[in-house]
Design an enzyme around this catalytic site. Structure first.
Site, short mmCIF file in Angstrom:
data_model
loop_
_atom_site.label_atom_id
_atom_site.label_comp_id
_atom_site.label_asym_id
_atom_site.label_seq_id
_atom_site.Cartn_x
_atom_site.Cartn_y
_atom_site.Cartn_z
N LYS A 125 0.81 -1.22 0.00
CA LYS A 125 0.00 0.00 0.00
C LYS A 125 0.84 1.27 0.00
CE LYS A 125 -3.16 -2.92 0.09
NZ LYS A 125 -2.23 -4.04 0.34
N SER A 473 -4.16 -11.48 -2.83
CA SER A 473 -2.76 -11.11 -2.80
C SER A 473 -2.23 -11.14 -4.23
CB SER A 473 -2.01 -12.14 -1.96
OG SER A 473 -0.66 -12.20 -2.34
C1 LIG Z 1 2.23 -10.93 0.94
C2 LIG Z 1 2.16 -10.50 -0.50
C3 LIG Z 1 2.55 -11.64 -1.39
O1 LIG Z 1 3.06 -9.47 -0.69
C4 LIG Z 1 0.84 -9.89 -0.81
O2 LIG Z 1 0.50 -8.90 0.10
C5 LIG Z 1 0.61 -9.31 -2.20
O3 LIG Z 1 -0.43 -8.69 -2.35
O4 LIG Z 1 1.39 -9.49 -3.14
MG LIG Z 2 -0.88 -7.46 -0.62
#
Ligand SMILES: CC(C)(O)[C@@H](O)C(=O)O
Ligand SMILES: [Mg+2]
EC number: 4.2.1.9
Length: 562
Positions: A125, A473
């Site tokens: 973020k 993710s």
């Molecule tokens: C933990 C991670 C893999 O970094 C995830 O937060 C993402 O969105 O890529």
């Molecule tokens: Mg992430």
């Protein structure tokens, strides 16, 4: 016109004697009051490997600003670690932290009348948070990515943190033993830097390079390599020059720049989160960009890079293979990139790419040619249908099937869903529905890496679909559809799904459909009652109240007084 046009309000004139007195205490001398004041937004933190190297970079940025004739002022920004908060209630703060970062950088830079800002960030973020602030401020700005982590190594394999998430699913499915599970845990994250595949952090840094708001090659450098520090110093120099020339975010972040970034996101196989963040950034700068633009670009741009999560390589391999500039040059040569877009350097994209060959190097296979792409079209599809009238985002990599119809397995939270997967309650053909995890519902759209990795780990990636009003993710892949809008908390159709209902995910026809009659759907809608919010106070309460639909980027300042 002077270089300190904004900061003059605190540095010039008799009335500003007290202001200068305080500035002297933080290092200003007689000759410094006409220099531009440059904010260094420092994302340093020891809570996550993504941000732990940023303190050193911030020092390099400070020194670079000073050398270039500016006066640096450093301030801290916060971060949440997605990897560490994943699967917990804490993850609800992750997307919220994007707004906190944006608000904090905006607050300091405007509150202190700064002339420019260099923001340095690592975890997911940090990137969109900083960029939202840069859009709101519209002062010369540059983003410096903290850098990617290097891969871990175990039993001859390259590891990332996602290997650890998948190992949980493999262990629960009885595919690996405890020793291997521990071996993965001990070796997955060998040092500083953001998660190493083409996950969210690396996707967003790549997108910013394509937008022209970060230096070329800077988004794929390893956090621990000297070139990262050098490029930070160079970024500071470029920024001070941009202050002199008054190169502003609004000149750089045009519709063309967004189209360039979207093309790069597709070509590198980036994270679904980029859809949310790019919509939010476009909203902040006032460029019209809709969720449908992703679909239009997806149809034109192939996935060219063989990168994790579904591919083989990590970001440091991508960097060695030529990185984002190589991909941009390939796209440019096929008419899929606007070469005349301006960058923070004052040069256009085409000028910066001039010396790069149109074909990738033959001694590598991380970046493929247009004749042999990973996928002939982009991998982030926008699905619509009665289950997502505003749209949903599907990631379509690492799977053979693009269509599935199956019975809904409904879960009211991520925790319930993960438990069912690990307890082997989910079988091939099921469509897992995780709801009340949307922007308002969670709030904060938690990332579902634990359930999606558990599905992959159990070997069900091709045969089980998963839909949610939450997020994924960057490490997620499989038959997954997130950002389903409208979300359950506002009475979207996802709230009306019942256990066992038939659902169709059809990526070829951009369809997300609940297979019940319109009459039945209308009856269920009439009977639906909103739930009591999970949070009514504090930041999560405020966020739930203000946040927009994910189809508009889940921003908190959309039409505030309309
Ligand atoms: C933990 C991670 C893999 O970094 C995830 O937060 C993402 O969105 O890529
Ligand atoms: Mg992430």
């Amino acid at each position: 016109m002077s270089d300190n046009r904004r900061s003059q309000v605190v540095t010039q004139g008799v009335q500003r004697t007290p202001n200068r007195a305080m500035l002297r205490a933080v290092g200003f001398g007689d000759n410094d009051f006409t220099k531009p004041i440059i904010g260094v937004a420092n994302g340093y933190s020891t809570i996550t490997p993504c941000n732990m190297g940023i303190g050193d970079l911030a020092e390099r940025a400070e020194a670079g600003v000073r050398e270039a004739g500016g006066m640096p002022q450093i301030f801290g920004t916060i971060t949440i670690s997605d990897g560490i908060s994943m699967g917990t209630e804490g993850m609800k703060y992750s997307l919220v932290s994007r707004e906190v970062i944006a608000d904090s950088i905006e607050t300091v830079c405007n509150g202190q009348s700064m002339d420019g800002v260099i923001a340095i960030g690592g975890c997911d973020k940090n990137m969109p948070g900083a960029m939202l602030a840069m859009c709101r401020l519209n002062i010369p700005s540059i983003f410096v990515y903290g850098g990617t982590i290097k891969p871990g190594h175990y039993e001859g394999e390259d590891l990332t943190v996602v290997s650890a998430f998948e190992a949980v699913g493999e262990y629960s499915a009885g595919k690996i033993d405890e020793e291997r599970l521990l071996g993965v845990e001990r070796n997955a994250c060998p040092g500083a830097g953001s998660c190493g595949g083409m996950y969210t952090a690396n996707t967003m840094s790549s997108a910013f390079e394509a937008l022209g708001m970060s230096l070329m090659y800077s988004s794929t450098m390893a956090a621990e390599d000297e070139e990262k520090a050098e490029s930070t110093a160079k970024s500071a120099q470029v920024l001070v020059e941009a202050v002199r020339k008054q190169i502003l975010p609004r000149q750089i972040l045009t519709r063309k720049a967004f189209e360039n970034a979207l093309s790069v996101i597709m070509a590198v196989g980036g994270s679904t989160n980029s859809v949310l963040h790019m919509l939010a950034i476009a909203n902040a700068i006032g460029v019209p960009l809709s969720i449908d633009d992703f679909e239009t670009i997806r149809r034109k741009v192939p996935v060219l890079c063989d990168l994790k999560p579904s591919g083989r390589y990590v970001a440091t391999d991508f960097h060695r293979a030529g990185g984002v500039p190589q991909v941009m040059k390939m796209l440019l040569s096929k008419g899929l990139l606007h070469g005349d877009a301006l960058t923070i350097t004052g040069q256009t994209v085409a000028e910066l790419l001039a010396d790069i060959p149109a074909e990738p190097r033959a001694d590598q296979d991380v970046i493929r040619t247009f004749d042999h792409p990973m996928y002939p079209q982009g991998h982030l599809g926008i699905l619509k249908g009665n289950l997502a009238t505003e749209g949903a985002v599907a990631k379509l990599t690492g799977i053979k099937k693009r269509q599935i119809t199956g019975p809904a397995r409904v879960f009211e939270s991520e925790e319930e869903c993960l438990r069912a997967i690990l307890d082997k309650q989910i079988v091939a053909g099921d469509i897992v529905v995780v709801r009340y995890e949307g922007p308002k519902g969670g709030p904060g759209m938690r990332e579902m890496l634990a359930p999606t990795s558990a599905i992959i780990g159990a070997g069900l990636g091709d045969s089980v679909g998963l839909i949610t009003d939450g997020r994924f993710s960057g490490g997620t892949y499989g038959m997954v559809v997130g950002h389903v809008a409208p979300e359950a908390a506002v009475g979207g159709t996802i709230a009306l799904v019942q256990e066992g209902d038939s659902i169709t995910i059809d990526a070829d026809h951009n369809l997300l459909q609940l297979n019940i009659s319109d009459e039945e759907l209308a009856q269920r809608r009439a009977a639906w009652q909103p739930r009591k919010p999970n949070y009514t106070r504090g930041i999560l309460g405020k966020y739930a109240k203000l946040v927009s639909s994910s189809s508009r980027g889940a921003v908190t300042d959309l039409d505030l007084f309309e």
